[in-house]
Write an enzyme that holds these catalytic residues in place. Structure first.
Site, PDB file in Angstrom:
ATOM      1  N   CYS A 193       0.814  -1.226   0.000  1.00  0.00           N
ATOM      2  CA  CYS A 193       0.000   0.000   0.000  1.00  0.00           C
ATOM      3  C   CYS A 193       0.845   1.273   0.000  1.00  0.00           C
ATOM      4  O   CYS A 193       0.368   2.340  -0.377  1.00  0.00           O
ATOM      5  CB  CYS A 193      -0.949   0.011   1.192  1.00  0.00           C
ATOM      6  SG  CYS A 193      -2.131  -1.342   1.135  1.00  0.00           S
TER       7      CYS A 193
ATOM      8  N   HIS B 230      -3.191   7.554   1.960  1.00  0.00           N
ATOM      9  CA  HIS B 230      -3.613   6.244   1.470  1.00  0.00           C
ATOM     10  C   HIS B 230      -5.020   5.982   2.006  1.00  0.00           C
ATOM     11  O   HIS B 230      -5.315   6.238   3.169  1.00  0.00           O
ATOM     12  CB  HIS B 230      -2.635   5.171   1.970  1.00  0.00           C
ATOM     13  CG  HIS B 230      -3.114   3.772   1.745  1.00  0.00           C
ATOM     14  ND1 HIS B 230      -3.599   3.345   0.525  1.00  0.00           N
ATOM     15  CD2 HIS B 230      -3.206   2.712   2.586  1.00  0.00           C
ATOM     16  CE1 HIS B 230      -3.960   2.073   0.628  1.00  0.00           C
ATOM     17  NE2 HIS B 230      -3.732   1.667   1.860  1.00  0.00           N
TER      18      HIS B 230
ATOM     19  N   ASN C 198     -10.091   0.202  -0.491  1.00  0.00           N
ATOM     20  CA  ASN C 198      -8.630   0.255  -0.397  1.00  0.00           C
ATOM     21  C   ASN C 198      -8.052  -0.361  -1.673  1.00  0.00           C
ATOM     22  O   ASN C 198      -8.138  -1.572  -1.874  1.00  0.00           O
ATOM     23  CB  ASN C 198      -8.174  -0.518   0.849  1.00  0.00           C
ATOM     24  CG  ASN C 198      -6.661  -0.527   1.018  1.00  0.00           C
ATOM     25  OD1 ASN C 198      -5.924  -0.152   0.107  1.00  0.00           O
ATOM     26  ND2 ASN C 198      -6.212  -0.973   2.178  1.00  0.00           N
TER      27      ASN C 198
HETATM   28  O1  UT7 Z   1      -3.870  -0.767   3.430  1.00  0.00           O
HETATM   29  C1  UT7 Z   1      -3.067  -1.577   4.230  1.00  0.00           C
HETATM   30  C2  UT7 Z   1      -3.249  -1.299   5.631  1.00  0.00           C
HETATM   31  N1  UT7 Z   1      -4.465  -1.900   6.138  1.00  0.00           N
HETATM   32  C3  UT7 Z   1      -5.210  -1.228   6.973  1.00  0.00           C
HETATM   33  O2  UT7 Z   1      -4.929  -0.071   7.254  1.00  0.00           O
HETATM   34  C4  UT7 Z   1      -6.346  -1.936   7.662  1.00  0.00           C
HETATM   35  C5  UT7 Z   1      -6.288  -1.617   9.130  1.00  0.00           C
HETATM   36  N2  UT7 Z   1      -7.360  -2.197   9.889  1.00  0.00           N
HETATM   37  C6  UT7 Z   1      -8.652  -1.811   9.789  1.00  0.00           C
HETATM   38  O3  UT7 Z   1      -8.991  -0.997   8.964  1.00  0.00           O
HETATM   39  C7  UT7 Z   1      -9.645  -2.377  10.767  1.00  0.00           C
HETATM   40  O4  UT7 Z   1      -8.950  -3.063  11.783  1.00  0.00           O
HETATM   41  C8  UT7 Z   1     -10.690  -3.320  10.119  1.00  0.00           C
HETATM   42  C9  UT7 Z   1     -11.648  -2.498   9.262  1.00  0.00           C
HETATM   43  C10 UT7 Z   1      -9.992  -4.365   9.286  1.00  0.00           C
HETATM   44  C11 UT7 Z   1     -11.521  -3.987  11.218  1.00  0.00           C
HETATM   45  O5  UT7 Z   1     -12.099  -3.008  12.068  1.00  0.00           O
HETATM   46  P1  UT7 Z   1     -11.978  -3.188  13.660  1.00  0.00           P
HETATM   47  O6  UT7 Z   1     -12.753  -2.109  14.248  1.00  0.00           O
HETATM   48  O7  UT7 Z   1     -10.516  -3.290  13.976  1.00  0.00           O
HETATM   49  O8  UT7 Z   1     -12.741  -4.550  13.888  1.00  0.00           O
HETATM   50  P2  UT7 Z   1     -12.209  -5.901  14.538  1.00  0.00           P
HETATM   51  O9  UT7 Z   1     -11.216  -6.564  13.641  1.00  0.00           O
HETATM   52  O10 UT7 Z   1     -11.818  -5.602  15.938  1.00  0.00           O
HETATM   53  O11 UT7 Z   1     -13.532  -6.780  14.513  1.00  0.00           O
HETATM   54  C12 UT7 Z   1     -14.681  -6.416  15.294  1.00  0.00           C
HETATM   55  C13 UT7 Z   1     -15.748  -7.472  15.095  1.00  0.00           C
HETATM   56  C14 UT7 Z   1     -15.232  -8.905  15.249  1.00  0.00           C
HETATM   57  O12 UT7 Z   1     -16.208  -9.651  15.939  1.00  0.00           O
HETATM   58  P3  UT7 Z   1     -16.009  -9.979  17.497  1.00  0.00           P
HETATM   59  O13 UT7 Z   1     -14.703 -10.725  17.585  1.00  0.00           O
HETATM   60  O14 UT7 Z   1     -15.978  -8.645  18.180  1.00  0.00           O
HETATM   61  O15 UT7 Z   1     -17.227 -10.782  17.809  1.00  0.00           O
HETATM   62  C15 UT7 Z   1     -15.130  -9.396  13.820  1.00  0.00           C
HETATM   63  O16 UT7 Z   1     -15.299 -10.789  13.701  1.00  0.00           O
HETATM   64  O17 UT7 Z   1     -16.295  -7.389  13.779  1.00  0.00           O
HETATM   65  C16 UT7 Z   1     -16.286  -8.681  13.172  1.00  0.00           C
HETATM   66  N3  UT7 Z   1     -16.103  -8.530  11.725  1.00  0.00           N
HETATM   67  C17 UT7 Z   1     -17.112  -8.297  10.863  1.00  0.00           C
HETATM   68  N4  UT7 Z   1     -18.444  -8.185  11.067  1.00  0.00           N
HETATM   69  C18 UT7 Z   1     -19.201  -7.922   9.967  1.00  0.00           C
HETATM   70  C19 UT7 Z   1     -14.945  -8.534  11.026  1.00  0.00           C
HETATM   71  N5  UT7 Z   1     -15.187  -8.328   9.715  1.00  0.00           N
HETATM   72  C20 UT7 Z   1     -16.529  -8.176   9.606  1.00  0.00           C
HETATM   73  C21 UT7 Z   1     -17.373  -7.913   8.511  1.00  0.00           C
HETATM   74  N6  UT7 Z   1     -18.711  -7.800   8.748  1.00  0.00           N
HETATM   75  N7  UT7 Z   1     -16.915  -7.752   7.244  1.00  0.00           N
END
Ligand code: UT7
Length: 315
Positions: free
Chosen positions: A109, A242, A272
């Site tokens: 990225c 980005h 992204n």
């Molecule tokens: O470009 C390269 C660099 N990459 C990035 O910058 C990405 C960085 N990370 C992020 O943008 C975020 O961490 C994400 C968008 C990937 C995730 O957001 P988050 O607020 O960190 O969520 P999380 O991973 O803590 O997940 C929260 C909950 C989980 O459920 P539990 O464990 O709390 O029950 C996940 O299983 O959301 C669940 N979850 C989803 N639910 C519905 C994860 N993906 C999904 C989904 N739909 N697509």
């Protein structure tokens, strides 16, 4: 100096609602956690090289520069059409360019920031005169479409910029900082490759871990650019980060004291697109009249590796 920009997106836009019919997710979750409402997904015949070639041709047209005058092509991509030759060589041939040098640069990225910085070093050394810097990706082809934690985040597209070496003046890249730290490899990687599995593999990400590091890393390199240029956040006209996640973008801008109205956002419509996200956003902001000649523009990115970097550009 920057002579022109161009972009190309696949024909098909895919909404969150459409994705929710394929994996267990919802429009609400995706919008709240990322700001993404839709992304473009490449169809049959649309590839990194075809999208990159179109973006490059549009950048040349906007610059009023002939393909025959380009002597450096750098393509930032992690999704080349082939393991080799480079996508840069393929785009060079597609544009009918037979002179100069063309190569790919892989920093995931952060690729576009790395490529702009690299091109600038060629141009300021005097070895090359006019560069095409392209960010082009088809991340949809690396995604595990069963994995809701990653497949909702990414999209495809390409953007390009024409940079020209000019004597004197202060247009072009005026400060840049690049960083890598391979200890973070396992937080964002692809689980295949030519020398291991012999397959392309799928993207794997510990999203929360990446998120935790992102804001601190990008604000560090941006502050280093401010210090090198002797300016503050108030002096920049546009912040073009980005486009990975709206929450990361807002938190970075707030931490740096960059006014929200100076932040260019396209993650809502593009998702992204990895190395393509910054040139796609630059193209959008030039096309609608926000970025104008003389403006001070800060670009920054963070991604797999980890890699991260920032560059300050006088337009
Ligand atoms: O470009 C390269 C660099 N990459 C990035 O910058 C990405 C960085 N990370 C992020 O943008 C975020 O961490 C994400 C968008 C990937 C995730 O957001 P988050 O607020 O960190 O969520 P999380 O991973 O803590 O997940 C929260 C909950 C989980 O459920 P539990 O464990 O709390 O029950 C996940 O299983 O959301 C669940 N979850 C989803 N639910 C519905 C994860 N993906 C999904 C989904 N739909 N697509």
């Amino acid at each position: 100096m920057v002579r022109g920009v161009g972009a190309c997106l696949p024909e098909r836009a895919v909404t969150n609602v459409e994705l929710a019919s394929r994996v267990d997710t919802s429009d609400d979750w995706i919008v709240q956690r990322t700001g993404i409402k839709q992304r473009y997904i490449a169809g049959d015949g649309e590839t990194t090289v075809s999208l990159g070639t179109r973006a490059a041709a549009r950048a040349l047209a906007s610059a009023g520069i002939a393909a025959a005058d380009i002597d450096l092509i750098i393509v930032a991509t992690s999704t080349p059409d082939h393991t080799f030759p480079s996508s840069a060589s393929e785009i060079q041939a597609a544009l009918g360019i037979t002179q100069g040098v063309a190569f790919d640069l892989q920093a995931v990225c952060s690729g576009f920031v790395f490529a702009v910085t690299t091109a600038d070093k060629f141009l300021t050394s005097g070895s090359h005169k006019r560069a095409l810097v392209i960010g082009a990706e088809t991340f949809s082809r690396l995604l595990d479409w069963e994995d809701r934690t990653t497949c909702v985040l990414f999209g495809d597209g390409a953007g390009a910029m024409v940079l020209e070496a000019v004597e004197g003046g202060e247009a072009g890249v005026i400060a840049s900082k690049l960083r890598s730290d391979g200890r973070h490899r396992d937080k964002l990687y692809v689980d295949g490759g030519p020398s291991t599995t012999g397959t392309v593999g799928h993207l794997r990400m510990e999203g929360r871990e990446v998120f935790k590091h992102a804001v601190g890393m990008v604000t560090d390199v941006i502050k280093a650019c401010f210090a090198e240029a002797g300016i503050t956040a108030e002096d920049i006209d546009w912040f073009v980060p980005h486009q990975a996640n709206r929450r990361i973008i807002d938190a970075s801008a707030d931490k740096l004291g960059i006014a929200r109205e100076k932040v260019v956002i396209t993650v809502d419509v593009h998702g992204n697109t990895s190395a393509a996200s910054i040139p796609l956003a630059l193209d959008a902001a030039v096309a609608d009249g926000r970025i104008k000649p003389g403006d001070l523009v800060m670009i920054e990115a963070m991604g797999g590796g980890f890699t991260w970097g920032a560059a300050l550009i006088r337009w």
